[in-house]
Design an enzyme around this catalytic site. Structure first.
Site: not given
Lengths: 693, 693
Positions: A373, A357, A219-220, A453-454, A375, A305, A168
């Site tokens: 989710e 997720e 990756g993300h 995160c959210c 997010c 994801h 990340h």
């Protein structure tokens, strides 16, 4: 891209939100969420897992100082905000260790972004001071070469970019950049923007198509769209090019993540011996989670994801617009359709499975084990606005509105103090407690999450809601969401003032006051998909055109013109595509943009025994939950008798005994504010009454 | 236990099964399953994971010999059965290592038990020879002190009984004992029985209430009922007492498993500091999986691993009967009701969640993620027969029949060559492949499992079906299942011959020919719960009484009497208790004891779009699947139109468009024999026809 009508965000400070509904949400974010999250970032919320976010920056700053000013005493700044003192740990005890998730830095970045947007709507000297101090700390953690990710600053720079797949770094960079641009645009202060640019320059030196540079990619995802935003804020082409590189490199073979993790490659080789073709498929499955299974232009189905996916697609849409890249746009369009035609809940939630997720297969949309989710729904809104910026088509705005008023707002309690990560469409608390298959589903909102995160993502989205409500092209103001605001738009060097007033989402009447005399202002007003027939007054001498779900209005504006729009909001029953197994025989209640649900507290336990009389007339009633007013819907229906003879598990079938009841629906986003209780969005449709018991 | 009518199994060799249906199943077990499983036990089935079972015995035998006859050459016996030669590994290569699951020995024990039952029905010299050889090998693996579990013989006897919680030693002992008793009763040969007794004696020396003995009990139950069986076969009270000890010791505090695993105890101590009460609950949750959370007499709800649970309850019922133990019987009754009133699928399957292969909470019976392990349903049959032995009440026999004809038989393919471990009530193959939440659900039977409990368990149950069909007391023959047989029953020193003929489960006519002149024989015939009105002929001069779902017939028997019973088998719709969320608005089709299902191959894809017209007349038709004849049910219904306008995911609700179709039902136990395809037991009930589009 002939039929495209490119348009862009309005400058943040040219919109003043006056809307009762959204101003309420924004005030909640300003007065509750932002201060609370600042406490959380500083590990000062009791009974919530520590974030370690600011602690990690302090450690990184301290290590920097120790390096630069060897021997000099280190003085810890005090962080005081509205009476809370930071009480940082004794610097002696600030051990050079990183705590928390590898992406913990991003908590700060989302927070500063939310704070920035909030400042554009509401000056707040104390918030700005705290934000400035936090920025100083973060900038002090930056390395001399521009690198700025505390995980590797603390754990050793030699491992920088050694695990793009899981670690990340580029994700943290992306969030930092988003926050930096927002703060610059909100306050004009460029301290953090400069830090982001230095970090971006470092990354642009490291990655790229030129031989010798690293061929990896995040990756993300998020850096892709953040770099576009940095380009738009600074005009520096190299940021746009880096984003393009990340997008084009993604999913090419040999997979970068295989090169980075040779142990994967070995698995591949073994498979190779069996079947090349099977292997290709296995490979693809392996990186679907990261949307790195295929080059993005060849991707057909939204997979993996869900948050990562929509962040990627947002970046793709940005690039497609800026580079007028037809094949990239076509991929965006396919992936958009894959989501909204096959993989989206009626609430605008996406990501049907908690395992990874992730998106599940088409039409697999279970209500009680949904991931959905917060997010991911936020990311869907990012993607939608970017698609709108290429082509204003109500298809995108309808989904944006659906996600905003339903899944996203459900993510936050009405008092702004607790949050949902997962947004199910059906909850039985007993199952959440006793059935491990549903442990990810919570029946009440949580104060803070270790992987938080959210909540901050929600704060930044709500604070910037206006940039989703409107976009503009040279002469046109696009109204995507009917949010009350005062807007100043420059048209051919003159300023048109547009004032919008509405009581959305509870009432469909919209007043638009225009002071645009002498300008060629065009207004493009979205015609929501939930409204079959709208009315508009004030079009005298106007030229109008309906196109792609927008009403375009051009006229020779007077000193002041008043348009009155009316979108009747009638309670509506929604059916799902028959391919959605979980919703067959059921319907959802909506009114205007709001999706409704049943709660146990209003309807008694065992919501599954309720059915709705589709032929009956629903009623709309004023109500409130926790002091927040809303329109409730009452729909006649039935309650099946709960007991069977002798309590047997199975019996000879008979038509269900049922009694008429009023089903009391509340807006979905308001659920779980009155205690832990059952909730259900999709309700069985009863047989017609003449056949009931 | 005043109202009890104790009864017992018939001697194995006094029943000859003549029933077309069950003889077919037994022949399949004899000719396909037993030989196939012998191959599997010897690791000779291609494409199936090796069992290692016989290999482990060979290693243990070799280690024993090496110890006893140091220096002498070791000669490996040849295992030849119907042309297959065992091809054992070169003894040089029989490394002293244990392979496979810790409970791998039990594969042999279940196999020898199945072989034993099969031999009582069908003499088979070659099978008996192979069985004798296998027994020789197993006995040769026994240690001088009587211990006989290859895992610890190979890995070191010093660790014997050091991990009762997880290591299945007492489970393996239990299965060995069951196999040994069965083989002795079938063949009169006591080689294995003696080995089991020696092992039992060793265990009885080690465990017990006397001070200084170990206070542990089995992690995975079965020894409890096996010891009762050993007691009944040998008359040795110490086996009964050991069983009692295990039952009474279970769930007492301090938990033995905590003493055995001190790391658990530590967790407990930490919790202690917070709340004693909360801690009690946490403790209970911790050992619910093993039914060791409470003393068994205090257990109210069937919880935890479903197979273990019903094995325990079976042992409890055995002891309650033999010791006339009222409080133990009361616990059995409560646990029975917990299962059949709250936790059993309509197929007789139990265990609703794959997490821990366990019972879920009451009324949580999901169809598509069901676990419903074949072995658990087999265990439910064990439990049912034992409850019947205390009190012949059709409540027990109805469940036994339900489990037998549906969940259990579904566990085996019609050709006896593949098996289900998990028996869902609804399958969409795409979901099984793509949705990790359903990876435990297979859409086709598997050849063999690494953890191969179900196939040999199925073989031993089917081979011994007759002992579930009938039990006897002094003067009464209880007919629980209508299975065609020739039965010899001794009544007051004379022999009554009863010959039962029926075409169950396809036809409800039963002929009972009785030659019992001069005896006081009483016949107790079960009146199945699925039949509202039965008819019986031949009762002239008979005294009859209906009690607890049995018709008791006493008369002055003639030389030969003929009774003709008729239980009309009409297709029936079954509804579930409204508390079962997953089945609300749905019904299941049954006929006689058979539960039916829809398959894609007969009804097209998307079975969820079908609905059944409850008011229409069903038809019964002869049919066959893979050469096996059966009665099929055709029920009028509807198919909802599959496509929505424009393929949108959501649309304004309208009554579904549907066309009339014939729903073609097949017996549930026959599903998945014709390819991987959708299957569904519970079907939506359509509105009455006058309302359909």
């Amino acid at each position: 891209m002939d039929s495209k009508i490119f348009n862009k965000e309005l400058p943040m400070r040219s919109v003043r939100v006056t809307d009762a509904f959204w101003k309420g949400e924004m005030e909640l974010v300003r007065t509750e969420v932002i201060p609370y999250q600042w406490e959380a970032l500083n590990d000062r919320v009791e009974d919530a897992p520590p974030s370690y976010c600011m602690r990690n920056f302090r450690v990184a700053q301290k290590m920097n100082r120790e390096k630069r000013e060897q021997g000099e005493a280190y003085e810890e700044p005090r962080y005081i905000f509205r009476g809370f003192e930071a009480k940082p740990e004794d610097p002696q005890h600030l051990k050079n260790e990183f705590y928390g998730f590898v992406f913990q830095d991003s908590d700060f970045s989302k927070w500063i972004e939310a704070a920035a947007y909030s400042l554009t709507q509401h000056a707040d000297a104390e918030l700005e001071r705290v934000a400035d101090e936090a920025i100083e700390l973060v900038c002090a953690a930056q390395q001399e070469d521009g690198y700025l990710d505390t995980y590797y600053i603390i754990n050793g720079r030699d491992k920088t970019f050694s695990n793009l797949r899981d670690h990340h770094e580029l994700y943290c960079f992306g969030h930092l950049t988003e926050g930096a641009v927002a703060y610059y645009q909100a306050t004009g202060k460029d301290r953090l923007l400069k830090a982001a640019c230095r970090f971006a320059d470092y990354i642009a030196d490291y990655f790229g198509p030129v031989e010798g540079k690293c061929k990896g990619y995040p990756g993300h995802e998020i850096a892709e769209m953040a770099l576009v935003r940095l380009y738009e804020a600074t005009g520096e082409e190299r940021y746009l090019n880096l984003s393009s590189f990340f997008i084009d490199q993604r999913g090419t073979r040999p997979y970068y993540f295989d090169l980075e993790h040779p142990e994967n490659g070995q698995n591949r080789s073994e498979n190779d011996q069996k079947s090349e073709q099977k292997d290709e498929q296995t490979d693809e499955l392996r990186y679907q989670h990261l949307q790195a299974h295929l080059p993005v232009r060849r991707q057909e189905e939204a997979v993996g994801h869900a948050v990562r996916a929509v962040y990627l697609y947002s970046g793709m849409a940005d690039l497609a617009r800026l580079k007028q890249d037809e094949s990239l746009y076509a991929a965006c369009e396919r992936l958009w359709n894959s989501i909204v035609n096959e993989k989206m809940y009626v609430t605008g939630g996406i990501g049907a499975t908690h395992i990874g997720e992730a998106f599940s297969f088409p039409y697999d949309l279970p209500n009680d084990t949904a991931y959905s989710e917060t997010c991911a729904s936020i990311g869907l809104i990012f993607f939608a606005r970017r698609m709108l910026q290429i082509r204003p088509d109500a298809r995108y705005a309808n989904v944006m509105e659906r996600a905003f008023y339903n899944c996203v707002l459900a993510g936050m309690a009405l008092d702004g103090k607790s949050f949902f990560y997962v947004n199910p469409l059906e909850v039985v608390p007993e199952a959440c407690h006793k059935d491990e298959r549903k442990f990810h589903v919570k029946a009440v909102r949580q104060k803070w999450f270790g992987c938080a995160c959210c909540p901050p993502n929600l704060a930044r989205l709500v604070s910037s809601a206006a940039s989703y409500a409107y976009t503009e092209s040279e002469d046109t103001l696009f109204v995507h969401l009917y949010m009350g605001s005062e807007i100043a738009k420059s048209v051919n060097g003159r300023t048109a003032e547009i004032s919008i007033a509405s009581d959305f989402p509870w009432d469909g009447t919209v007043q638009i006051r225009v002071r645009a005399k002498g300008t060629a202002l065009c207004l493009a007003l979205r015609l929501p998909d939930w409204c079959e027939k709208y009315r508009i007054e004030g079009l005298e001498n106007a030229g109008t055109e309906e196109k792609d779900g927008y009403l375009y209005i051009r006229k020779d504006w007077n000193e002041e013109d008043l348009l009155r729009l009316s979108f009747p909001m009638l309670p509506r029953l929604i059916g799902a595509n028959p391919k959605v197994r979980e919703d067959v025989g059921k319907a959802a209640v909506t009114r205007g943009p709001i999706v409704y649900c049943l709660e146990e507290v209003d309807n008694g336990a065992n919501l599954h025994l309720l059915s709705l009389d589709a032929e009956a007339e629903p009623a709309v009633a004023d109500g409130e939950i926790c002091g927040v007013s809303a329109k409730m819907v009452v729909w006649p229906g039935f309650r099946q008798s709960q007991t069977e003879e002798g309590g047997a598990l199975y019996h000879t079938w008979h038509r269900e005994k049922k009694e008429p009841v009023e089903l009391k629906f509340i807006p979905y986003y308001m659920w779980a504010n009155r205690s832990e209780n059952e909730m259900q969005v999709w309700v069985r449709i009863a047989e017609s009454e003449s056949f009931s018991g």
